[in-house]
Write a protein that holds these residues in place. Sequence first.
Motif, mmCIF file in Angstrom:
data_model
loop_
_atom_site.group_PDB
_atom_site.id
_atom_site.type_symbol
_atom_site.label_atom_id
_atom_site.label_comp_id
_atom_site.label_asym_id
_atom_site.label_seq_id
_atom_site.Cartn_x
_atom_site.Cartn_y
_atom_site.Cartn_z
ATOM 1 N N PRO A 54 9.166 13.657 3.747
ATOM 2 C CA PRO A 54 8.203 12.767 3.080
ATOM 3 C C PRO A 54 8.385 11.337 3.577
ATOM 4 O O PRO A 54 9.448 10.962 4.061
ATOM 5 C CB PRO A 54 8.565 12.892 1.603
ATOM 6 C CG PRO A 54 9.965 13.372 1.580
ATOM 7 C CD PRO A 54 10.186 14.162 2.831
ATOM 8 N N TRP A 59 7.111 10.186 -2.446
ATOM 9 C CA TRP A 59 5.811 10.327 -1.793
ATOM 10 C C TRP A 59 5.516 11.793 -1.507
ATOM 11 O O TRP A 59 6.413 12.578 -1.211
ATOM 12 C CB TRP A 59 5.788 9.569 -0.475
ATOM 13 C CG TRP A 59 5.739 8.082 -0.623
ATOM 14 C CD1 TRP A 59 6.521 7.320 -1.436
ATOM 15 C CD2 TRP A 59 4.881 7.198 0.050
ATOM 16 N NE1 TRP A 59 6.210 6.002 -1.301
ATOM 17 C CE2 TRP A 59 5.197 5.893 -0.382
ATOM 18 C CE3 TRP A 59 3.889 7.353 0.997
ATOM 19 C CZ2 TRP A 59 4.539 4.773 0.093
ATOM 20 C CZ3 TRP A 59 3.244 6.234 1.465
ATOM 21 C CH2 TRP A 59 3.568 4.968 1.005
ATOM 22 N N THR A 60 4.243 12.156 -1.560
ATOM 23 C CA THR A 60 3.855 13.526 -1.191
ATOM 24 C C THR A 60 3.353 13.597 0.243
ATOM 25 O O THR A 60 3.262 14.682 0.802
ATOM 26 C CB THR A 60 2.741 14.040 -2.129
ATOM 27 O OG1 THR A 60 1.645 13.138 -2.083
ATOM 28 C CG2 THR A 60 3.264 14.161 -3.547
#
Length: 102
Positions: A54, A59-60
């Motif tokens: 990531p 965070w995705t």
Amino acid sequence: MKKDIVAEVLKHPKYQELVRRRTRVSMGFFGITLLIYASFILTMAYLPEVFAQPLGGNWTMSVGLFVGLLVVCSAVLLIALYTYFSNKVFDPLLEAIMRDVE
């Protein structure tokens, strides 16, 4: 008697300069594009774990997606730069050649 415009253009010294400059610029843009795409593909092939990480802690979005977006943006930027350069440098040279030949 009709003029052979193609033969005159090919012999024109400004046309020789145009071909030389356009080849040099095109090869430069080709080299930059090759470096960007080859780096992306080789990283994806040999270091896939880098692209799987990531971007940040929570965070995705992955590094691979972000870098892929940068590759696409670089292509658009390079196209815009080449178009600008072509309009500002190559087109005036071509117009000068056509004025001289006609």
